[in-house]
Design a protein around this motif. Structure first.
Motif, mmCIF file in Angstrom:
data_model
loop_
_atom_site.group_PDB
_atom_site.id
_atom_site.type_symbol
_atom_site.label_atom_id
_atom_site.label_comp_id
_atom_site.label_asym_id
_atom_site.label_seq_id
_atom_site.Cartn_x
_atom_site.Cartn_y
_atom_site.Cartn_z
ATOM 1 N N ALA A 19 33.076 37.554 -70.355
ATOM 2 C CA ALA A 19 33.028 36.093 -70.433
ATOM 3 C C ALA A 19 33.728 35.602 -71.696
ATOM 4 C CB ALA A 19 31.579 35.614 -70.398
ATOM 5 N N VAL A 20 33.561 36.306 -72.793
ATOM 6 C CA VAL A 20 34.222 35.922 -74.038
ATOM 7 C C VAL A 20 35.735 36.048 -73.901
ATOM 8 C CG1 VAL A 20 34.582 36.635 -76.436
ATOM 9 C CG2 VAL A 20 32.270 36.381 -75.546
ATOM 10 N N VAL A 21 36.204 37.115 -73.286
ATOM 11 C CA VAL A 21 37.645 37.307 -73.095
ATOM 12 C C VAL A 21 38.210 36.200 -72.207
ATOM 13 C CG1 VAL A 21 39.374 38.819 -72.054
ATOM 14 C CG2 VAL A 21 37.599 39.780 -73.522
ATOM 15 N N ILE A 22 37.533 35.894 -71.123
ATOM 16 C CA ILE A 22 38.010 34.857 -70.203
ATOM 17 C C ILE A 22 37.988 33.491 -70.874
ATOM 18 C CG2 ILE A 22 37.448 33.645 -68.064
ATOM 19 C CD1 ILE A 22 36.576 36.406 -66.963
ATOM 20 N N ALA A 23 36.927 33.190 -71.625
ATOM 21 C CA ALA A 23 36.845 31.909 -72.324
ATOM 22 C C ALA A 23 37.949 31.789 -73.371
ATOM 23 C CB ALA A 23 35.477 31.755 -72.978
#
Length: 50
Positions: A19-23
């Motif tokens: 989720a952090v990478v996508i955000a």
């Protein structure tokens, strides 16, 4: 593909890291779009006769 499924749904740490990478990618894309849209605008016409 099994590795990615294990990362996504295997535990909460893997899910949050994805989720952090996508955000991060989404935010960088938004900032790039804002920069490009501001750079492509024409400057206002200067009507002063100084």
């Amino acid at each position: 593909m099994e590795l990615w499924m294990d990362l996504l749904f295997g535990d909460a740490i893997g899910l949050m890291s994805m989720a952090v990478v996508i955000a991060t990618v989404v935010l960088l894309g938004y900032y790039a779009w804002m920069f490009i849209s501001k750079a492509m605008k024409e400057p206002p016409a200067d009507d002063s006769t100084c």
